[in-house]
Write an enzyme that holds these catalytic residues in place. Structure first.
Site, PDB file in Angstrom:
ATOM      1  N   LYS A  53       0.841  -1.208   0.000  1.00  0.00           N
ATOM      2  CA  LYS A  53       0.000   0.000   0.000  1.00  0.00           C
ATOM      3  C   LYS A  53       0.876   1.257   0.000  1.00  0.00           C
ATOM      4  CE  LYS A  53      -3.860  -2.367   2.254  1.00  0.00           C
ATOM      5  NZ  LYS A  53      -4.537  -2.745   3.513  1.00  0.00           N
ATOM      6  N   GLN A  97      -4.329  -1.685   9.805  1.00  0.00           N
ATOM      7  CA  GLN A  97      -4.366  -3.025   9.216  1.00  0.00           C
ATOM      8  C   GLN A  97      -4.926  -4.014  10.241  1.00  0.00           C
ATOM      9  OE1 GLN A  97      -3.617  -3.495   6.020  1.00  0.00           O
ATOM     10  NE2 GLN A  97      -3.845  -5.697   6.009  1.00  0.00           N
ATOM     11  N   ASP A 120     -10.594   2.953   4.769  1.00  0.00           N
ATOM     12  CA  ASP A 120     -11.102   1.584   4.648  1.00  0.00           C
ATOM     13  C   ASP A 120     -12.632   1.534   4.597  1.00  0.00           C
ATOM     14  OD1 ASP A 120      -9.348  -0.608   4.432  1.00  0.00           O
ATOM     15  OD2 ASP A 120      -8.646  -0.295   6.489  1.00  0.00           O
TER      16      ASP A 120
HETATM   17  N1  GUN Z   1      -6.819  -6.896   6.381  1.00  0.00           N
HETATM   18  C1  GUN Z   1      -7.250  -7.630   5.333  1.00  0.00           C
HETATM   19  N2  GUN Z   1      -7.891  -6.834   4.443  1.00  0.00           N
HETATM   20  C2  GUN Z   1      -7.865  -5.583   4.955  1.00  0.00           C
HETATM   21  C3  GUN Z   1      -8.342  -4.339   4.487  1.00  0.00           C
HETATM   22  O1  GUN Z   1      -8.964  -4.206   3.429  1.00  0.00           O
HETATM   23  N3  GUN Z   1      -8.093  -3.282   5.314  1.00  0.00           N
HETATM   24  C4  GUN Z   1      -7.439  -3.402   6.491  1.00  0.00           C
HETATM   25  N4  GUN Z   1      -7.268  -2.306   7.236  1.00  0.00           N
HETATM   26  N5  GUN Z   1      -6.975  -4.544   6.951  1.00  0.00           N
HETATM   27  C5  GUN Z   1      -7.186  -5.633   6.181  1.00  0.00           C
END
Ligand code: GUN
Length: 285
Positions: A53, A97, A120
């Site tokens: 990311k 995350q 998110d």
């Molecule tokens: N863990 C797995 N997928 C995601 C996501 O889309 N966002 C976040 N913050 N954590 C994740």
């Protein structure tokens, strides 16, 4: 029938170019979007996701930082860090995350993110807005799936969409988006009886369970569009989707591969939402 391969890498590449152009426009106005990512602990998959990311954000000209906290960090410390980012005017978007270590409540943390910085789209305010079709941050994987369908000119009007999995991250929000796009939506989950009864009538299948081999050729209708959100590493670390790709591609009308399908779009939509956060707070359309 041999399915059209929905190339997520290529779709993401084109979409990111559009985002890069928009970031350049913002730069000219004196603004640079900044994405702050909180990672707690040392989960390998999470570390790899957050690095991807950050790299992707920097490639389109955003500023990005990873705040890597120790596995033993307390809930209060995570909340303090979030409070700091919520109040930091240089930060446009925040992402925590998940999963988090067990001493830290995921719900409390996600609810502590300023909804205006919630890239998110996991904050209850943004989930509520999604339900009533208000402009909001939409969770990144569901938004990426909708972009794949749109980019590939897949007609959704009146189609039977079957979503496998009811998570807050994928299954439930993608079901809402498909419903908004006028599909008739069925959600299957671990307690569903006779999954194949639903799947055989599906024009569109979205599988987001994390069980390799769950969707086989015999349950897919000829010509169906199959979107595979699974990404489970096998014993060699190779990612496996939920769909038996080699077989299903011979009956489906279109299919996403793993890797190279939904994954690149998820990251792209993190960037999309960080840019949206920056534009919203600057009052730019
Ligand atoms: N863990 C797995 N997928 C995601 C996501 O889309 N966002 C976040 N913050 N954590 C994740």
């Amino acid at each position: 029938m041999v399915a059209k391969i929905l190339d997520g890498k290529q779709i993401a590449k084109e979409y990111r170019q559009g985002l890069k152009d928009q970031v350049e426009e913002l730069n000219k106005q004196g603004f640079t979007p900044k994405l702050s990512v909180i990672l707690v602990g040392n989960d390998d998959a999470s570390q790899s996701y957050v690095k991807s990311k950050k790299k992707a954000a920097e490639e389109i000209g955003m500023i990005s930082e990873i705040i890597h906290l120790d596995e033993s960090t307390t809930e209060k410390e995570v909340l303090n860090e979030l409070g700091r980012l919520n109040n930091d005017d240089s930060v446009s978007g925040i992402l925590v995350q998940v999963p988090l270590p067990k001493q830290v409540s995921e719900q409390k943390v996600l609810e502590a993110i300023n909804p205006d910085k919630d890239v998110d789209g996991f904050h209850p305010t943004n989930i509520g807005k999604l339900c009533i079709h208000e402009q909001t941050f939409i969770p990144c994987t569901p938004l990426g799936i909708m972009e794949i369908l749109k980019h590939s000119d897949i007609d959704l009007e009146g189609k039977n969409a079957v979503v496998i999995g009811r998570s807050h991250i994928v299954g439930q929000p993608v079901s809402k988006l498909l419903l908004q796009a006028n599909c008739t939506v069925t959600i299957l989950h671990s307690r569903t009886k006779n999954m194949s009864e639903y799947l055989k009538n599906a024009d569109i299948i979205v599988s987001a369970v994390g069980k390799p081999g769950l969707v086989t050729k015999d349950v897919v209708k000829e010509g169906a569009v199959v979107i595979d959100v699974g990404n489970t590493p096998d014993e060699n670390g190779k990612l496996k989707g939920d769909v038996d790709y080699d077989e299903v591609k011979n009956v489906a009308g279109a299919i996403t591969p793993v890797p190279g399908g939904v994954g690149p779009l998820t990251i792209t939509m993190v960037l999309n939402n960080a840019l949206l956060a920056e534009k919203m707070r600057r009052g730019i359309k």
